[in-house]
Enzyme design. Structure first.
Site, mmCIF file in Angstrom:
data_model
loop_
_atom_site.group_PDB
_atom_site.id
_atom_site.type_symbol
_atom_site.label_atom_id
_atom_site.label_comp_id
_atom_site.label_asym_id
_atom_site.label_seq_id
_atom_site.Cartn_x
_atom_site.Cartn_y
_atom_site.Cartn_z
ATOM 1 N N CYS A 118 9.359 -76.741 -42.036
ATOM 2 C CA CYS A 118 10.092 -77.678 -42.700
ATOM 3 C C CYS A 118 8.816 -77.710 -44.382
ATOM 4 C CB CYS A 118 10.032 -79.354 -42.242
ATOM 5 S SG CYS A 118 10.976 -80.625 -42.798
ATOM 6 N N HIS A 219 11.990 -78.291 -36.614
ATOM 7 C CA HIS A 219 10.641 -78.981 -36.004
ATOM 8 C C HIS A 219 10.782 -78.551 -35.246
ATOM 9 C CE1 HIS A 219 9.345 -81.909 -39.006
ATOM 10 N NE2 HIS A 219 9.921 -81.400 -39.648
ATOM 11 N N GLU A 221 7.984 -78.137 -32.942
ATOM 12 C CA GLU A 221 7.270 -79.308 -32.599
ATOM 13 C C GLU A 221 8.133 -79.978 -31.776
ATOM 14 O OE1 GLU A 221 7.695 -81.902 -36.395
ATOM 15 O OE2 GLU A 221 7.443 -79.219 -35.365
#
Length: 237
Positions: A118, A219, A221
């Protein structure tokens, strides 16, 4: 010390409150970055902005095997890519900008694996001399990439066949979670676009001259099923 690869995770400077303490400065990064690196078999190390390391990053990079440039609430200073600030741009963290740009440039110079996520993708692009679209809704005509504060938007990304992005994800089409209002406008010299969303927003960029230099706008994660951070750690395992 075990044989786990050490992965640096950049941290932001934020103001937080906890216990009896109010409005305290803190260096932080969402825990899911740490958990994702640990699940992949890596040793996560948080990297707060440091003026000395920004000036001489090689000593720090000697301790790392790979680098993750994380997301965050702040936007890059538009002066870094030759633009005036858009009304929707900000806040900026100039110390963080300088630190992360120094780290990624030095890491690329030594061909260290780098993953920009990002905001980190934006840092990567600016490090290569690229520019940003400061407010994507102006060009896309919608706010679907950050439709609700505090939540991630779910959509799909199409990746170029044979690209690092596709190999790391394990597919040429993948569901992703995103929350952003900026994007890539001018692609940095030496980078190529290897992923887009259905509205044509640039979702993945990479340097084909390096073993693993990749930026993604989503994202990974936040998705325990994602293989992207595992692919980064596997590169140095």
């Amino acid at each position: 010390m075990s044989g786990r690869p050490t992965v640096g995770i950049t941290a932001a400077t934020e103001t937080v409150s906890y216990g009896a303490w109010k409005a305290m400065p803190a260096f932080l990064s969402p825990a899911n970055y740490v958990y994702a690196v640990q699940r992949a078999g890596g040793r996560p190390v948080l990297l707060p902005p440091d003026e000395e390391d920004a000036g001489e990053p090689d000593g720090l990079l000697d301790l790392l095997d790979a680098l993750i440039l994380t997301g965050g609430a702040g936007d890059l200073d538009p002066d870094l890519y030759g633009q005036e600030p858009h009304p929707e741009t900000g806040p900026v963290q100039q110390e963080r900008d300088a630190y992360e740009l120094a780290l990624v440039r030095a890491a690329i110079g030594r061909r260290m694996p780098v993953l920009g996520i990002c905001r980190g993708m934006h840092v990567l692009n600016v490090a290569y001399g690229g520019g940003l679209e400061q407010h994507l809704p102006d060009v896309l005509g919608h706010e679907e990439h950050r439709h609700t504060p505090g939540t991630f938007a779910d959509h799909e990304v199409v990746l170029e066949a044979g690209s690092l992005a596709a190999r790391a994800v394990g597919s040429e089409r993948t569901p992703v979670k995103s929350h952003h209002h900026q994007g890539i406008k001018d692609v940095g010299e030496g980078l190529v676009v290897t992923g887009r969303s259905e509205d044509e927003a640039v979702e993945a960029i990479e340097d084909p001259s390096c073993p693993f230099v990749l930026g993604v706008l989503w994202h990974p994660e936040e998705d325990e099923k994602s293989q992207l951070i595992r692919a980064l750690v596997s590169e140095v395992s």
